[in-house]
Design a protein around this motif. Sequence first.
Motif, PDB file in Angstrom:
ATOM      1  N   TYR A  94       0.794  -1.236   0.000  1.00  0.00           N
ATOM      2  CA  TYR A  94       0.000   0.000   0.000  1.00  0.00           C
ATOM      3  C   TYR A  94       0.823   1.281   0.000  1.00  0.00           C
ATOM      4  CZ  TYR A  94       0.544   0.729   5.103  1.00  0.00           C
ATOM      5  OH  TYR A  94       1.037   0.961   6.366  1.00  0.00           O
ATOM      6  N   PRO A  95       2.035   1.323   0.598  1.00  0.00           N
ATOM      7  CA  PRO A  95       2.791   2.584   0.525  1.00  0.00           C
ATOM      8  C   PRO A  95       3.118   3.011  -0.901  1.00  0.00           C
ATOM      9  CG  PRO A  95       3.652   1.212   2.293  1.00  0.00           C
ATOM     10  CD  PRO A  95       2.706   0.357   1.498  1.00  0.00           C
ATOM     11  N   SER A  96       3.244   2.031  -1.808  1.00  0.00           N
ATOM     12  CA  SER A  96       3.589   2.372  -3.191  1.00  0.00           C
ATOM     13  C   SER A  96       2.433   3.068  -3.912  1.00  0.00           C
ATOM     14  CB  SER A  96       3.991   1.112  -3.962  1.00  0.00           C
ATOM     15  OG  SER A  96       2.890   0.231  -4.116  1.00  0.00           O
ATOM     16  N   TYR A  97       1.228   3.011  -3.331  1.00  0.00           N
ATOM     17  CA  TYR A  97       0.078   3.716  -3.890  1.00  0.00           C
ATOM     18  C   TYR A  97      -0.114   5.087  -3.234  1.00  0.00           C
ATOM     19  CZ  TYR A  97      -1.418  -0.612  -6.185  1.00  0.00           C
ATOM     20  OH  TYR A  97      -1.491  -1.739  -6.977  1.00  0.00           O
ATOM     21  N   GLY A  98       0.797   5.453  -2.343  1.00  0.00           N
ATOM     22  CA  GLY A  98       0.668   6.723  -1.643  1.00  0.00           C
ATOM     23  C   GLY A  98      -0.448   6.723  -0.615  1.00  0.00           C
ATOM     24  N   LEU A  99      -0.726   5.560  -0.026  1.00  0.00           N
ATOM     25  CA  LEU A  99      -1.824   5.435   0.920  1.00  0.00           C
ATOM     26  C   LEU A  99      -1.314   5.376   2.355  1.00  0.00           C
ATOM     27  CD1 LEU A  99      -4.075   2.855  -0.967  1.00  0.00           C
ATOM     28  CD2 LEU A  99      -4.016   5.342  -1.166  1.00  0.00           C
ATOM     29  N   ALA A 100      -2.219   5.704   3.279  1.00  0.00           N
ATOM     30  CA  ALA A 100      -1.882   5.721   4.699  1.00  0.00           C
ATOM     31  C   ALA A 100      -2.737   4.709   5.450  1.00  0.00           C
ATOM     32  CB  ALA A 100      -2.118   7.117   5.274  1.00  0.00           C
ATOM     33  N   LEU A 101      -2.147   4.101   6.468  1.00  0.00           N
ATOM     34  CA  LEU A 101      -2.849   3.135   7.293  1.00  0.00           C
ATOM     35  C   LEU A 101      -3.693   3.850   8.345  1.00  0.00           C
ATOM     36  CD1 LEU A 101      -3.347   0.217   8.278  1.00  0.00           C
ATOM     37  CD2 LEU A 101      -1.303   0.464   9.696  1.00  0.00           C
ATOM     38  N   LEU A 102      -4.996   3.609   8.296  1.00  0.00           N
ATOM     39  CA  LEU A 102      -5.899   4.176   9.289  1.00  0.00           C
ATOM     40  C   LEU A 102      -6.130   3.202  10.441  1.00  0.00           C
ATOM     41  CD1 LEU A 102      -7.783   6.541  10.067  1.00  0.00           C
ATOM     42  CD2 LEU A 102      -9.608   5.356   8.829  1.00  0.00           C
ATOM     43  N   ALA A 103      -6.280   1.905  10.116  1.00  0.00           N
ATOM     44  CA  ALA A 103      -6.511   0.909  11.165  1.00  0.00           C
ATOM     45  C   ALA A 103      -6.094  -0.466  10.683  1.00  0.00           C
ATOM     46  CB  ALA A 103      -7.980   0.891  11.572  1.00  0.00           C
ATOM     47  N   ASP A 104      -5.477  -1.225  11.574  1.00  0.00           N
ATOM     48  CA  ASP A 104      -5.158  -2.625  11.335  1.00  0.00           C
ATOM     49  C   ASP A 104      -6.190  -3.443  12.098  1.00  0.00           C
ATOM     50  OD1 ASP A 104      -4.170  -5.265  11.537  1.00  0.00           O
ATOM     51  OD2 ASP A 104      -2.105  -4.587  11.288  1.00  0.00           O
ATOM     52  N   LEU A 105      -7.156  -4.005  11.382  1.00  0.00           N
ATOM     53  CA  LEU A 105      -8.270  -4.684  12.042  1.00  0.00           C
ATOM     54  C   LEU A 105      -7.856  -6.008  12.668  1.00  0.00           C
ATOM     55  CD1 LEU A 105     -11.224  -3.956   9.584  1.00  0.00           C
ATOM     56  CD2 LEU A 105     -10.323  -2.587  11.464  1.00  0.00           C
ATOM     57  N   GLY A 106      -6.806  -6.608  12.141  1.00  0.00           N
ATOM     58  CA  GLY A 106      -6.297  -7.823  12.766  1.00  0.00           C
ATOM     59  C   GLY A 106      -5.726  -7.535  14.136  1.00  0.00           C
ATOM     60  N   SER A 107      -4.935  -6.465  14.238  1.00  0.00           N
ATOM     61  CA  SER A 107      -4.364  -6.075  15.531  1.00  0.00           C
ATOM     62  C   SER A 107      -5.469  -5.721  16.517  1.00  0.00           C
ATOM     63  CB  SER A 107      -3.413  -4.886  15.353  1.00  0.00           C
ATOM     64  OG  SER A 107      -2.305  -5.252  14.565  1.00  0.00           O
TER      65      SER A 107
END
Length: 280
Positions: free
Chosen positions: A161-174
């Motif tokens: 996902y970083p290669s698409y210029g996107l940011a992580l809002l939430a890791d639902l597994g964690s």
Amino acid sequence: MKIAFSPCPNDTFIFHAWVHGLIPGAPMLDVTYADIDITNSLAAGLNGPEVVKISYAALPWVLSEYALLPCGGALGRGCGPLVLTSNSAGGNGGPAVLAGRRVAVPSERSTAYLLFRLWAARHVPGGIGQIVILPFHEIMPAVRDGIVDAGLVIHEARFTYPSYGLALLADLGSWWEEDNNLPIPLGAIIARRSLDLNAITGWIRESIKFAWAYPELSQEYVLSHAKELSPEVVKAHIELYVNEFSLNLGETGYRAVTALLSRASQEGLLPEVDYEALRI
């Protein structure tokens, strides 16, 4: 024997040996490679494959015809779905930025979407605006291009996902693991109850053991179905999703599956299931 699973590296790695006739006594396979939304639908149809990979969230609709096999699926820790936004969408504002927004998800009956609904009910005041169903490979481009405000992604998107210029809002597994102290059940392998389930289980386990013993033999096959991924990402994907639970769900795996389905049914998101029917 007809089988349907995704072209993702974990599935092709697991089933390589069986697909290529390397498991003694196992029947030849007629394979349909399809996105999870399609395989969920195939299992729910009248003439679904004998063996199929589906989301755990789709189990309540198919348990009368299909049995959950204790191997071959995707369940683990640190491997859950991610909620992504564009870097310009204010992801640092936390889950509240999703209120009234458009969010792309890979399937209405995916485990990823089920987790998202459980999480959003607690963390997004006012609720999501609109859910848009998109094929998995279209979600990150749609977020990047502003077609949707956020996307729910699975599998190798964790690495890309970083290669698409996107940011992580939430890791639902964690979030799930912290909330339940259990691994997250993602994808299940099911087989028609009329078949020899113990034999199928044995063939899948032998295919997994073969893949682990001779990983180089499956490389060409796996990469041919993951052409957009680098060998490094494919390797990381397999190492994360093909684990001890792939070989045997065990008591911890069954507890995780039961916890997910029971919690979802209590919140009115899934029908109640006969939990005894989860074991063969």
